[in-house]
Write an enzyme that holds these catalytic residues in place. Structure first.
Site, PDB file in Angstrom:
ATOM      1  N   CYS A  91      13.529 -37.538 -19.043  1.00  0.00           N
ATOM      2  CA  CYS A  91      12.624 -36.903 -18.078  1.00  0.00           C
ATOM      3  C   CYS A  91      11.868 -37.933 -17.254  1.00  0.00           C
ATOM      4  CB  CYS A  91      11.646 -35.981 -18.800  1.00  0.00           C
ATOM      5  SG  CYS A  91      10.510 -35.131 -17.680  1.00  0.00           S
ATOM      6  N   CYS A 139      13.387 -35.538 -14.617  1.00  0.00           N
ATOM      7  CA  CYS A 139      12.370 -34.721 -13.949  1.00  0.00           C
ATOM      8  C   CYS A 139      11.477 -35.501 -12.992  1.00  0.00           C
ATOM      9  CB  CYS A 139      11.468 -34.051 -14.986  1.00  0.00           C
ATOM     10  SG  CYS A 139      12.248 -33.599 -16.536  1.00  0.00           S
ATOM     11  N   LYS A 172      13.303 -37.632 -10.048  1.00  0.00           N
ATOM     12  CA  LYS A 172      14.012 -36.659  -9.212  1.00  0.00           C
ATOM     13  C   LYS A 172      13.031 -35.853  -8.372  1.00  0.00           C
ATOM     14  CE  LYS A 172      15.537 -33.151 -11.354  1.00  0.00           C
ATOM     15  NZ  LYS A 172      16.294 -32.389 -12.365  1.00  0.00           N
ATOM     16  N   TYR A 230      22.325 -27.259 -12.119  1.00  0.00           N
ATOM     17  CA  TYR A 230      21.058 -27.564 -11.455  1.00  0.00           C
ATOM     18  C   TYR A 230      20.969 -29.019 -11.024  1.00  0.00           C
ATOM     19  CZ  TYR A 230      19.151 -29.724 -15.714  1.00  0.00           C
ATOM     20  OH  TYR A 230      18.932 -30.553 -16.785  1.00  0.00           O
ATOM     21  N   GLU A 234      20.454 -29.983  -7.124  1.00  0.00           N
ATOM     22  CA  GLU A 234      19.243 -30.688  -6.725  1.00  0.00           C
ATOM     23  C   GLU A 234      19.567 -31.948  -5.943  1.00  0.00           C
ATOM     24  OE1 GLU A 234      16.088 -29.334 -10.212  1.00  0.00           O
ATOM     25  OE2 GLU A 234      17.444 -31.015 -10.598  1.00  0.00           O
ATOM     26  N   HIS A 248      -3.752 -12.183   0.071  1.00  0.00           N
ATOM     27  CA  HIS A 248      -3.145 -12.014   1.387  1.00  0.00           C
ATOM     28  C   HIS A 248      -3.752 -12.988   2.401  1.00  0.00           C
ATOM     29  CE1 HIS A 248      -1.035  -9.831   4.525  1.00  0.00           C
ATOM     30  NE2 HIS A 248      -2.153  -9.896   5.251  1.00  0.00           N
ATOM     31  N   GLU A 267       2.045 -12.594  -3.132  1.00  0.00           N
ATOM     32  CA  GLU A 267       1.586 -11.205  -3.222  1.00  0.00           C
ATOM     33  C   GLU A 267       2.752 -10.224  -3.275  1.00  0.00           C
ATOM     34  OE1 GLU A 267      -0.393  -9.449   0.218  1.00  0.00           O
ATOM     35  OE2 GLU A 267       0.406 -11.095   1.449  1.00  0.00           O
TER      36      GLU A 267
END
Length: 446
Positions: free
Chosen positions: A42, A47, A50, A176, A180, A435, A440
């Protein structure tokens, strides 16, 4: 028998260090062995670096989008070497923080490759130590298929150290990692071809999500080809990629192999123990215990859910149980995850297909919302966000939430708390939205 340590951890990645620190806090005498830099995949090859590259890849589009708001910028120039150096400097800084953490916890560090001599004895670079309990937290490594010329391809580990930015690149794999890096390099100006074996990227994710992100990737300029890799060969024109359906792709620098990862169990000496390996991964029970009673394993080497926070949670549950008097197990239900593509993907809970398989089609209700976020109206860009909720009709409980779009990971993290607590669609409907925001939509879908 007197042992050198109460606990010896093999592997100083996120899971290993989290376990070592937690056990030491409970008073255990702990050591950890690491052959590489502290922090594991990682921090060093996953992680963290990257995500920094993902940030770097977004600035060109920000400049384009800014024009819609009245800003004018001179054309910029991207410096690959500056980015790579900056990313690796940050990794080095984090290595130092990990060293400080284990020093503060009074955890002994053994630098070198560790292997089992027997169930209680470890050899680390020629030095023998013993421990009452041993935790395996060695993580995983990129998988290289056995095809001619595969040595010419780099893996996701090496991308962070490329001296020059590739002008043309082929990426193998639709998972993934492949997606990525395809998005990162494409946004930085590399001509990217992604070879996938199935018709859609991100196998295992919700089908609507897969379709949405693949459509966006192709719209942004990534060429996605459904085919299989046969061989690689070096030619005067570049690296030639030969595919099964008589297709050929030429790249000028390198092909990136992104065909998944597998547990890093080579030369670990497991044959000197009774630890069982199933389908290439260490077999463990709910308490991360292997078939050798004093040996445990957490993280990617067990191939359960291969995410850094999962490895950390598994390790802490192990330490709490054995040394903290708090017997508990890791709960794998509703673990959220994200894919840092452009656009971003995030998800928690089960997919629509999984819900139908488990409960039947008539027992679920699906809510979808697909829209252009306000941010893209003035730049007049057709960027879309997709949100999706899967609800179990019988009790109105939300089974899954899925999103493609800006800020997906940040939004789904909050949604995951609600779903983990058993939220219903009525709970979402009763929640007032913020909002104007994309988030939302999750509380206004009807």
């Amino acid at each position: 028998m007197a042992y050198d340590f109460n606990l010896f951890v093999i592997g100083a990645g996120s899971g290993g260090i989290a376990t070592a620190r937690r056990a030491a806090q409970y008073g255990a005498k702990v050591a950890v062995a690491e052959v590489d830099r502290l922090g594991g995949t990682c921090v060093n090859r996953g992680c963290v670096p990257k995500k920094l590259m993902v940030y770097a890849s977004h600035f060109a589009s920000h400049v384009q989008e800014a024009a819609g708001y009245g800003w004018t910028f001179e054309p910029g120039q991207f410096d690959w070497n500056h980015m790579i150096q900056a990313v690796n400097n940050e990794v080095t800084r984090l290595n130092g923080i990990y060293q400080q953490m284990i020093d503060n916890a009074e955890v002994a560090l053994y630098q070198g490759h560790a292997r089992f001599v027997d169930a209680h004895t470890i050899d680390v670079a020629g030095k023998t130590v013993t421990a009452e309990k041993i935790l395996i937290a060695v993580g995983g490594k990129p998988h290289r298929p056995e095809i001619p010329g595969i040595e010419l391809a780099i893996t996701s580990d090496e991308i962070f150290h490329l001296a020059q930015q590739p002008k043309r690149m082929v990426i193998f794999g639709g998972g993934y990692i492949g997606c990525e890096f395809a998005c990162i390099l494409n946004a930085l100006g590399t001509e990217v071809t992604q070879i996938i074996r199935r018709d859609k990227v991100l196998r295992g994710f919700d089908d609507d999500i897969r379709t949405e992100v693949q459509t966006a990737m192709e719209r942004h300029g990534i060429r996605i080809v459904t085919d299989e890799l046969v061989s690689l060969e070096k030619t005067d024109s570049g690296l030639q990629v030969n595919l099964k359906n008589n297709n050929m792709v030429l790249v000028d620098v390198v092909g990136l192999s992104a065909l998944g990862r597998k547990p890093r169990l080579d030369n670990l000496g497991l044959k000197n123990t009774r630890v069982e390996v199933t389908n290439g991964a260490i077999a463990v029970d709910a308490h991360s215990q292997t078939t050798e009673s004093n040996i445990y394993a957490v993280g990617d080497c067990t191939n359960r859910i291969n995410l850094t926070p999962v490895a950390i949670s598994e390790g802490r549950a192990f330490a709490d149980t054995l040394y903290g008097g708090q017997r508990r197990v890791m709960n794998y239900d509703n673990v959220p995850s994200a894919v840092f593509t452009t656009p971003e993907v995030a998800t928690v809970g089960i997919t629509e297909a999984e819900a139908i398989e488990k409960y039947g089609e008539v027992a679920i209700r699906v809510y979808r919302s697909r829209f252009r976020p306000m941010y893209y109206t003035l730049p007049q860009l057709e960027e879309k966000t997709l949100m999706k909720l899967i609800v179990y009709v019988q009790n109105d409980r939300i089974l899954g939430a899925h999103m493609v779009g800006d800020g997906a990971a940040e939004i789904i993290q909050g949604v995951a708390i609600a779903i983990k607590m058993g939220a219903t669609k009525a709970d979402f409907d009763a929640t007032i939205g913020i909002h104007p925001s994309s988030a939302e939509e999750f509380v206004t879908m009807r």
